[in-house]
Design an enzyme around this catalytic site. Structure first.
Site, mmCIF file in Angstrom:
data_model
loop_
_atom_site.group_PDB
_atom_site.id
_atom_site.type_symbol
_atom_site.label_atom_id
_atom_site.label_comp_id
_atom_site.label_asym_id
_atom_site.label_seq_id
_atom_site.Cartn_x
_atom_site.Cartn_y
_atom_site.Cartn_z
ATOM 1 N N ASN A 9 0.852 -1.192 0.000
ATOM 2 C CA ASN A 9 0.000 0.000 0.000
ATOM 3 C C ASN A 9 0.886 1.239 0.000
ATOM 4 O O ASN A 9 1.492 1.561 1.016
ATOM 5 C CB ASN A 9 -0.886 -0.038 1.263
ATOM 6 C CG ASN A 9 -1.699 1.242 1.431
ATOM 7 O OD1 ASN A 9 -1.837 2.032 0.488
ATOM 8 N ND2 ASN A 9 -2.236 1.447 2.625
ATOM 9 N N LYS A 11 0.019 4.218 -0.182
ATOM 10 C CA LYS A 11 -0.671 5.373 0.435
ATOM 11 C C LYS A 11 -0.555 6.597 -0.480
ATOM 12 O O LYS A 11 -0.551 6.456 -1.690
ATOM 13 C CB LYS A 11 -0.128 5.651 1.827
ATOM 14 C CG LYS A 11 -0.062 4.406 2.711
ATOM 15 C CD LYS A 11 0.079 4.757 4.146
ATOM 16 C CE LYS A 11 0.394 3.506 4.935
ATOM 17 N NZ LYS A 11 0.077 3.646 6.327
ATOM 18 N N HIS A 95 -9.485 0.762 4.967
ATOM 19 C CA HIS A 95 -8.203 1.018 5.640
ATOM 20 C C HIS A 95 -8.462 1.979 6.810
ATOM 21 O O HIS A 95 -9.274 2.897 6.708
ATOM 22 C CB HIS A 95 -7.201 1.621 4.645
ATOM 23 C CG HIS A 95 -5.804 1.665 5.195
ATOM 24 N ND1 HIS A 95 -5.399 2.635 6.089
ATOM 25 C CD2 HIS A 95 -4.735 0.849 5.008
ATOM 26 C CE1 HIS A 95 -4.137 2.409 6.414
ATOM 27 N NE2 HIS A 95 -3.710 1.331 5.778
ATOM 28 N N GLU A 97 -6.951 4.454 7.924
ATOM 29 C CA GLU A 97 -6.792 5.891 7.649
ATOM 30 C C GLU A 97 -8.060 6.452 7.021
ATOM 31 O O GLU A 97 -8.405 7.618 7.232
ATOM 32 C CB GLU A 97 -5.563 6.118 6.756
ATOM 33 C CG GLU A 97 -4.267 5.911 7.535
ATOM 34 C CD GLU A 97 -3.085 5.437 6.712
ATOM 35 O OE1 GLU A 97 -3.139 5.489 5.468
ATOM 36 O OE2 GLU A 97 -2.095 4.981 7.330
ATOM 37 N N GLU A 167 -5.303 -5.340 10.530
ATOM 38 C CA GLU A 167 -4.300 -4.299 10.750
ATOM 39 C C GLU A 167 -4.603 -3.567 12.056
ATOM 40 O O GLU A 167 -5.464 -2.681 12.088
ATOM 41 C CB GLU A 167 -4.334 -3.284 9.609
ATOM 42 C CG GLU A 167 -4.031 -3.864 8.253
ATOM 43 C CD GLU A 167 -3.493 -2.792 7.311
ATOM 44 O OE1 GLU A 167 -2.360 -2.918 6.883
ATOM 45 O OE2 GLU A 167 -4.215 -1.813 7.047
ATOM 46 N N GLY A 173 2.242 2.160 10.666
ATOM 47 C CA GLY A 173 3.144 3.298 10.511
ATOM 48 C C GLY A 173 3.823 3.736 11.796
ATOM 49 O O GLY A 173 4.394 4.818 11.868
ATOM 50 N N SER A 212 3.457 -2.267 10.295
ATOM 51 C CA SER A 212 4.918 -2.191 10.463
ATOM 52 C C SER A 212 5.637 -3.499 10.130
ATOM 53 O O SER A 212 6.610 -3.861 10.789
ATOM 54 C CB SER A 212 5.269 -1.712 11.876
ATOM 55 O OG SER A 212 4.748 -0.420 12.098
HETATM 56 C C1 PEP Z 1 -0.755 0.071 5.961
HETATM 57 O O1 PEP Z 1 -0.789 1.225 5.586
HETATM 58 O O2 PEP Z 1 -1.662 -0.695 5.612
HETATM 59 C C2 PEP Z 1 0.353 -0.384 6.798
HETATM 60 C C3 PEP Z 1 0.311 -1.591 7.297
HETATM 61 O O3 PEP Z 1 1.385 0.502 6.988
HETATM 62 P P1 PEP Z 1 2.817 0.187 7.647
HETATM 63 O O4 PEP Z 1 3.323 -1.089 7.061
HETATM 64 O O5 PEP Z 1 3.664 1.365 7.299
HETATM 65 O O6 PEP Z 1 2.585 0.060 9.120
#
Ligand code: PEP
Length: 251
Positions: A9, A11, A95, A97, A167, A173, A212
């Site tokens: 992703n 983003k 997601h 966000e 997630e 992040g 992460s």
């Molecule tokens: C994500 O945006 O779905 C995500 C898992 O980000 P990150 O790997 O940076 O934590």
């Protein structure tokens, strides 16, 4: 047997130049053949990435799509049928966000989930708890509720053509990762919830972990029995790091 999957992703990252560089880097990777690899660029760059990855065995998805399946009068949105027509295979739905910053409700996400499937895309439904919810011991309840909101409206068979990404919001992040056992516990609960309605669907659906993930922790996470791969944010912006994560899913 479920096929492992690693999804990147991107983003809201990228310029024309950086997308060329990342796409070339991805194209040069030697990827394990048994792993489904997909990238989710900003919609602005989807055509560029599809062209750049032609013949490379990497699927492309969108990070978002409209609540209606077909093109029409809906300013600022991109229809899932348009995404499918240019060659997208997947779309992220829900997601954190978008749930938290844009304020997308379960109702809106359900519309997006259905519109995506109607257009031939595979939705990647993202679910997960906040830190406060985990600390209050509500993780399984929250994740179960987010999953139920789709099952209750569309039925369990909707997950015969969907991917689920667990997630934890506190791990996205932040550099904090759920331990392999913490992630496995939630994945097992998700699969059990699905199996209570349809064992075959539960057995077939790919459950990705996101939060992460990097090359250094991917193998341990992906080694858990109910973790079928990962949804990768930050680490997917580096082709070599992303390639190493894909290889970890192939082992
Ligand atoms: C994500 O945006 O779905 C995500 C898992 O980000 P990150 O790997 O940076 O934590």
């Amino acid at each position: 047997m479920r096929r492992p999957m690693v999804a990147g992703n991107w983003k809201m990252h990228g310029t024309r130049a950086s997308v060329v560089e990342l796409t070339q880097g991805l194209g040069n990777l030697s990827l394990p053949s048994g792993v489904e690899v997909a990238v989710f660029p900003p919609s602005l760059f989807i055509n560029q990435v599809i062209d750049g990855l032609e013949g490379k065995g990497i699927s492309v998805g969108a990070q978002n799509s409209a609540v209606l399946p077909e093109q029409g009068a809906l300013t600022g949105e991109v229809a899932p049928s348009q995404l499918a027509e240019v060659g997208c295979k997947y779309v992220l739905v829900g997601h954190s966000e978008r749930r938290q910053v844009i304020g997308e409700s379960d109702e809106v996400l359900n519309q997006k989930f259905a519109a995506a499937q109607q257009s031939g895309l595979t939705p990647v439904l993202c679910i997960g708890e906040t830190l406060a919810e985990r600390e209050a011991g509500e993780t399984l309840e929250v994740v179960g509720r987010q999953l139920s909101s789709v099952i209750d409206v569309f039925g369990i068979k909707a997950f015969a053509n969907a991917v689920i990404a667990y997630e934890p919001v506190w791990a996205i992040g932040t550099g904090l990762t759920a331990s392999p056992q913490q992630a496995q516990d939630v994945h097992a609960a998700i699969r059990k919830q699905l199996a209570a309605k349809d064992a075959e669907v539960a057995e077939g659906v790919q459950l990705l972990y996101g939060g992460s993930v990097k090359a250094a922790n991917a193998a341990e996470l992906f080694g858990m029995p109910d973790i079928d791969g990962g949804l990768i944010g930050g680490a997917s912006l580096n082709a070599d790091e992303f390639g190493a994560i894909c290889r970890a899913a192939g082992n």
